[in-house]
Design a protein around this motif. Structure first.
Motif, short mmCIF file in Angstrom:
data_model
loop_
_atom_site.label_atom_id
_atom_site.label_comp_id
_atom_site.label_asym_id
_atom_site.label_seq_id
_atom_site.Cartn_x
_atom_site.Cartn_y
_atom_site.Cartn_z
N ARG A 10 0.82 -1.20 0.00
CA ARG A 10 0.00 0.00 0.00
C ARG A 10 0.87 1.26 0.00
NH1 ARG A 10 -3.64 -0.42 4.70
NH2 ARG A 10 -3.64 -2.63 4.31
N LEU A 11 1.91 1.28 0.83
CA LEU A 11 2.80 2.43 0.88
C LEU A 11 3.60 2.58 -0.41
CD1 LEU A 11 4.14 2.23 4.54
CD2 LEU A 11 2.55 3.89 3.60
N LYS A 12 4.00 1.46 -0.99
CA LYS A 12 4.73 1.52 -2.25
C LYS A 12 3.85 2.08 -3.36
CE LYS A 12 7.34 -1.23 -5.51
NZ LYS A 12 7.72 -2.56 -5.95
N ALA A 13 2.57 1.69 -3.37
CA ALA A 13 1.66 2.20 -4.38
C ALA A 13 1.42 3.70 -4.19
CB ALA A 13 0.34 1.45 -4.31
N ALA A 14 1.39 4.13 -2.94
CA ALA A 14 1.11 5.54 -2.68
C ALA A 14 2.34 6.43 -2.88
CB ALA A 14 0.59 5.70 -1.27
N PHE A 15 3.51 5.97 -2.45
CA PHE A 15 4.68 6.84 -2.43
C PHE A 15 5.87 6.33 -3.24
CE2 PHE A 15 2.60 7.46 1.72
CZ PHE A 15 2.21 8.78 1.55
N GLY A 16 5.93 5.06 -3.50
CA GLY A 16 7.15 4.47 -4.02
C GLY A 16 7.44 4.75 -5.47
N ASN A 17 6.47 4.68 -6.33
CA ASN A 17 6.72 4.78 -7.76
C ASN A 17 6.55 6.23 -8.21
OD1 ASN A 17 7.02 4.33 -10.45
ND2 ASN A 17 5.41 2.79 -10.62
N SER A 18 7.64 6.87 -8.62
CA SER A 18 7.56 8.28 -9.01
C SER A 18 6.80 8.44 -10.32
CB SER A 18 8.96 8.88 -9.13
OG SER A 18 9.69 8.20 -10.14
N ASP A 19 6.87 7.46 -11.22
CA ASP A 19 6.12 7.54 -12.47
C ASP A 19 4.62 7.51 -12.19
OD1 ASP A 19 8.46 7.63 -13.90
OD2 ASP A 19 8.53 5.43 -14.17
N ALA A 20 4.20 6.69 -11.23
CA ALA A 20 2.78 6.61 -10.88
C ALA A 20 2.31 7.92 -10.25
CB ALA A 20 2.54 5.44 -9.92
N ARG A 21 3.16 8.54 -9.42
CA ARG A 21 2.79 9.83 -8.82
C ARG A 21 2.63 10.89 -9.89
NH1 ARG A 21 7.06 11.02 -4.37
NH2 ARG A 21 8.19 9.64 -5.72
#
Length: 160
Positions: A10-21
């Motif tokens: 959950r934390l990786k999905a929210a903060f981890g991937n800069s491309d997703a952000r």
């Protein structure tokens, strides 16, 4: 899958991937209407300091207190210049304005003017919530202390 793995994902999905952000930011930006980003559009003009202070004071519930202090400062305007030289508002307690007068004659004169003064206060300072006025004449020294003192002879009780 364990609880710690779920939290990590959950934390990786929210903060981890800069491309997703970046993709989420672009999607959010495209969803916003174009009118909001137009310079000089509606709602973009700065507000005056008076407007901001009045909205802040009403939001915080200060209008009554400010109206009471304005009333005390404008006593010369309310009572008149000559009358205000011989009387001074001392405070407001429980919607009662207390006015200290120079003499009993001025206190009596102001009691006769009570209706006129109350009308002026109600028109100019309705937020103050003044319901009555108490005019006080100068007092002789009193040994009584407070509203719950015991009646008696006073300081002479202990004199032999």
């Amino acid at each position: 899958m364990s609880e710690s793995q779920n939290v990590y994902l959950r934390l990786k999905a929210a903060f981890g991937n800069s491309d997703a952000r970046a993709a989420r930011w672009r999607a959010r930006k495209s969803r916003s209407s174009d009118e909001e980003s137009v310079p000089y559009g509606l709602g973009r003009d700065p507000h005056g300091l008076g407007d901001i202070m009045s909205s802040l004071s009403s939001e915080l519930g200060w209008t009554s207190s400010l109206a009471k202090s304005d009333l005390l400062l404008a006593w010369a305007e309310i009572a008149g210049p000559e009358t205000s030289e011989h009387s001074t508002p001392t405070g407001i307690t429980d919607a009662v304005l207390t006015v200290q007068c120079d003499s009993t004659a001025w206190a009596t004169q102001l009691r006769h003017m009570r209706v006129m003064i109350m009308t002026t206060i109600a028109q100019k300072f309705p937020e103050a919530g003044i319901e009555s006025i108490r005019f006080e004449a100068p007092h002789a020294p009193s040994w009584k202390r407070g509203s719950r003192s015991i009646p008696g002879r006073g300081p002479r009780d202990t004199y032999g």
